[in-house]
Design an enzyme around this catalytic site. Sequence first.
Site, mmCIF file in Angstrom:
data_model
loop_
_atom_site.group_PDB
_atom_site.id
_atom_site.type_symbol
_atom_site.label_atom_id
_atom_site.label_comp_id
_atom_site.label_asym_id
_atom_site.label_seq_id
_atom_site.Cartn_x
_atom_site.Cartn_y
_atom_site.Cartn_z
ATOM 1 N N TYR A 75 16.504 -9.898 1.851
ATOM 2 C CA TYR A 75 16.072 -8.653 1.219
ATOM 3 C C TYR A 75 17.248 -7.835 0.703
ATOM 4 O O TYR A 75 17.113 -7.097 -0.288
ATOM 5 C CB TYR A 75 15.199 -7.851 2.187
ATOM 6 C CG TYR A 75 13.834 -8.457 2.353
ATOM 7 C CD1 TYR A 75 12.941 -8.490 1.291
ATOM 8 C CD2 TYR A 75 13.438 -9.021 3.566
ATOM 9 C CE1 TYR A 75 11.686 -9.070 1.422
ATOM 10 C CE2 TYR A 75 12.176 -9.596 3.707
ATOM 11 C CZ TYR A 75 11.310 -9.619 2.631
ATOM 12 O OH TYR A 75 10.064 -10.195 2.761
ATOM 13 N N LEU A 130 -3.023 1.526 7.132
ATOM 14 C CA LEU A 130 -3.476 2.629 6.299
ATOM 15 C C LEU A 130 -2.886 2.587 4.893
ATOM 16 O O LEU A 130 -1.774 2.101 4.677
ATOM 17 C CB LEU A 130 -3.115 3.969 6.950
ATOM 18 C CG LEU A 130 -3.784 4.282 8.283
ATOM 19 C CD1 LEU A 130 -3.343 5.652 8.778
ATOM 20 C CD2 LEU A 130 -5.302 4.209 8.173
ATOM 21 N N SER A 175 0.869 -1.183 0.000
ATOM 22 C CA SER A 175 0.000 0.000 0.000
ATOM 23 C C SER A 175 0.900 1.225 0.000
ATOM 24 O O SER A 175 2.106 1.123 0.219
ATOM 25 C CB SER A 175 -0.930 0.005 1.220
ATOM 26 O OG SER A 175 -0.183 0.132 2.418
ATOM 27 N N HIS A 221 3.689 -4.979 2.769
ATOM 28 C CA HIS A 221 3.193 -5.586 4.000
ATOM 29 C C HIS A 221 3.648 -7.032 4.155
ATOM 30 O O HIS A 221 4.004 -7.464 5.258
ATOM 31 C CB HIS A 221 1.661 -5.546 4.028
ATOM 32 C CG HIS A 221 1.092 -4.183 4.142
ATOM 33 N ND1 HIS A 221 0.850 -3.561 5.348
ATOM 34 C CD2 HIS A 221 0.716 -3.289 3.187
ATOM 35 C CE1 HIS A 221 0.343 -2.359 5.131
ATOM 36 N NE2 HIS A 221 0.257 -2.171 3.827
ATOM 37 N N LEU A 227 5.224 -10.724 1.918
ATOM 38 C CA LEU A 227 5.587 -11.605 0.824
ATOM 39 C C LEU A 227 5.530 -13.016 1.394
ATOM 40 O O LEU A 227 6.135 -13.293 2.429
ATOM 41 C CB LEU A 227 6.990 -11.297 0.301
ATOM 42 C CG LEU A 227 7.522 -12.117 -0.882
ATOM 43 C CD1 LEU A 227 8.673 -11.387 -1.553
ATOM 44 C CD2 LEU A 227 7.985 -13.519 -0.493
#
Length: 205
Positions: free
Chosen positions: A166, A109, A95, A120, A122
């Site tokens: 990451y 939000l 988002s 948010h 994976l």
Amino acid sequence: MPALGALPFLKPVHLRSPRSSSGGQRRHTLPASEFRCLSPEDATSVFEIEREAFISVSGDCPLHLDEIRHFLNLCPELSLGWFEEGRLVAFIIGSLWDQDRLTQEALTLHRPRGPAVHIHVLAVHRTFRQQGKGSILMWRYLQHLRCLPFVRRALLMCEDFLVPFYQKCGFEALGPCGVSVGELAFVEMQHRVRGHALVRRNSGC
């Protein structure tokens, strides 16, 4: 806003069966691997994969079912699912966020004018793990973000043991995250999204 299915790097890959030895004709075509934005109708499949992946490790999910539906209604273009033979095998949900760092509010939000995408979650289905699918999906997701002109950065929070994964995907650690969930602490990570015009010339977006 470009449609995900129209992007050249997200076209389905069709897997063809071997040609028969007799007539040299292809007997059939296996269902394609497909990458596409998720819809609210995918929410249950998403949650089943997420619940199995996270509850056994942390005891909770980054997103509950109602939150998954919430984001897939508000910003489906910031999600990406990998389907094999019509079955969801991995996904990402994001988002928009409008601050330099993530805060507790970022968990629930969507800030429509925000220049950053908060990733948010994976997750990969348990039968498809250890195959490199998470890295491939993240690469495709970041390529998709480069074709969205309003996106400048991707942010995420993860536990320490996931930082090397990451980093291999091109993220850099920003330090401890200001967000906590129960007793869990996180590292905040960032990936800078390149300029829209340059990528359009080179990638066909």
